[in-house]
Write an enzyme that holds these catalytic residues in place. Structure first.
Site, short mmCIF file in Angstrom:
data_model
loop_
_atom_site.label_atom_id
_atom_site.label_comp_id
_atom_site.label_asym_id
_atom_site.label_seq_id
_atom_site.Cartn_x
_atom_site.Cartn_y
_atom_site.Cartn_z
N TRP A 37 0.83 -1.21 0.00
CA TRP A 37 0.00 0.00 0.00
C TRP A 37 0.86 1.25 0.00
CZ3 TRP A 37 -4.29 -1.21 -1.93
CH2 TRP A 37 -4.91 -2.41 -1.61
N ASP A 80 -1.50 6.50 6.40
CA ASP A 80 -2.58 5.59 6.03
C ASP A 80 -2.80 4.65 7.21
OD1 ASP A 80 -4.20 3.58 5.05
OD2 ASP A 80 -2.99 3.16 3.27
N LYS A 134 -11.69 -2.07 6.55
CA LYS A 134 -10.79 -2.95 7.28
C LYS A 134 -11.28 -3.14 8.72
CE LYS A 134 -8.55 -3.36 3.63
NZ LYS A 134 -7.46 -2.62 3.06
C1 LIG Z 1 -7.05 -2.00 1.86
C2 LIG Z 1 -6.07 -0.92 2.02
C3 LIG Z 1 -6.00 0.16 1.11
C4 LIG Z 1 -6.84 0.25 -0.15
O1 LIG Z 1 -8.16 0.41 0.08
P1 LIG Z 1 -9.22 0.50 -1.13
O2 LIG Z 1 -10.40 1.08 -0.44
O3 LIG Z 1 -9.42 -0.88 -1.64
O4 LIG Z 1 -8.66 1.40 -2.16
C5 LIG Z 1 -5.09 1.15 1.37
N1 LIG Z 1 -4.27 1.10 2.42
C6 LIG Z 1 -4.30 0.07 3.31
C7 LIG Z 1 -3.36 0.08 4.46
C8 LIG Z 1 -5.19 -0.96 3.13
O5 LIG Z 1 -5.20 -1.98 4.00
#
Ligand SMILES: *Cc1c(COP(=O)(O)O)cnc(C)c1O
Length: 360
Positions: free
Chosen positions: A101, A171, A195
């Protein structure tokens, strides 16, 4: 109806209590005679839903008044673009590469300016967090970017990098609301809620007010400008209304559990059960260095692809779902987010024990 223990990395397990409440309200939300899905986002009823969600999130995270909370859509991957569009005033930023990511965010930033790799753990398949105490940060960098919990590799920044005075952008998708955080240490926190918090289709962006302005990169679409959403309390256009409603319920559930201190304790307790087992197992091995282990995503392997596949299949038959590791790394991964009950982790470990006895 049999609910399984769902170890999926995302979309992922949600509190059963929240799902039941949502089911009860499906046809008639609070006497409105309609589902939240059918409701105008401009109605008084919906306005209260989104305002309450924001207020509860602020309480949970102790978000200071000089930070805005935005509920956006487009997938968290779209934030990889909106961050440089809104924050790259000098067209330069530093990225710490700790997994897929972070790599994707880094690649996206390169479209808009000079994205510099400050550190990386690619040399050991992202099984650790690099030393971030003295990074080659230059004065002209607009921000430093991290992926705080690495969903795929199972590592977590337990100590934030020294950004040498630069804004920290994080993030937090897979560790969002899993423990208390000091919001003042960040310029921007973003998280895709699928998540740990809610249904896919909502991203939360928490951003310091002074970072929001009309001074964005030329060509930035209206919808990608944080100012658009900040000025309109996330109601510039139709928001992901139903998703925000479910997030709001999860926020209330978290408050009822005792807030983020209580979640941290519970998450530590759950993770310890699994890591303690892995540390003494002769068959299963954790793949991450001890000091950087995530409380949320726990990858492990047997060392044999064949046994891994057998394990995943037999676990599924026991009601232990989605234990297959990410397609890029293989092996297994147990995601044990807030809503995973401790009984689920205990059942997983008991099954691993049994599997180990039968296969060694
Ligand atoms: C799943 C995830 C993403 C991407 O999320 P989407 O909504 O599918 O674009 C980005 N960063 C992390 C840490 C993730 O676990």
């Amino acid at each position: 109806m049999a609910r399984v223990y769902n170890f999926s990395a995302g979309p992922a397990v949600l509190p059963e209590e929240v799902l039941r409440e949502a089911a009860d309200e499906m046809l008639d939300y609070n006497g409105s005679g309609m589902s939240v899905m059918e409701m105008s986002h401009r109605s008084k009823t919906y306005d209260k839903i989104i305002k309450d969600a924001e207020a509860d999130l602020r309480t949970l995270m102790n978000i200071p008044d000089n930070y805005k909370v935005l509920f956006l859509q487009g997938g968290d991957s779209l934030v990889f673009a909106s961050v440089p569009m809104n924050l790259m005033k000098n067209k330069k930023a530093g990225y710490i590469i700790t997994g897929q990511w972070a790599k994707k965010a880094f690649a996206e930033a390169k479209i808009y300016g000079e994205a510099v790799e400050l550190a990386s753990s690619a040399d050991k398949t992202f099984s650790y967090i690099p030393d971030c105490s003295d990074l080659p940060i230059t004065d002209d960098m607009d921000y430093v970017y991290i992926c705080e919990n690495n969903t795929i590799y199972g590592t977590k920044f337990w100590k934030l990098p020294d950004t040498k005075g630069k804004i920290l952008v994080a993030d937090q998708s897979s560790c969002f609301l899993s423990e208390p955080v000091d919001v003042t240490k960040y310029g921007l926190i973003h998280a895709g809620v699928q998540k740990n918090v809610g249904p896919a289709g909502v991203q939360v962006v928490i951003i310091r007010e002074d970072l929001i302005s009309d001074d964005v990169l030329p060509g930035t679409p209206t919808m990608m400008k944080y100012k658009t959403h900040a000025d309109n309390d996330s109601l510039y256009n139709t928001p992901p209304a139903y998703g925000i409603y479910i997030c709001g319920k999860v926020f209330k559930w978290l408050l009822k559990q005792g807030g983020l201190e209580a979640m941290k304790k519970r998450n530590e307790e759950k993770a310890k059960i699994l890591y303690d087992f892995l540390d003494q197992s002769k068959l299963f091995k954790g793949t991450v260095v001890k000091e950087d282990r995530s409380l949320m995503n726990v990858p492990f392997v047997t060392g044999s692809d064949e046994l891994d596949a057998k394990f995943v299949a037999e676990a599924k038959a026991e009601g232990l779902e989605s234990l297959k590791g990410h397609r890029s790394v293989g092996g297994m991964r147990a995601s044990i987010y807030n809503a995973m009950p401790i009984e689920g982790v205990k059942k997983l470990v008991a099954f691993m024990q049994k599997f180990e006895e039968e296969n060694s």
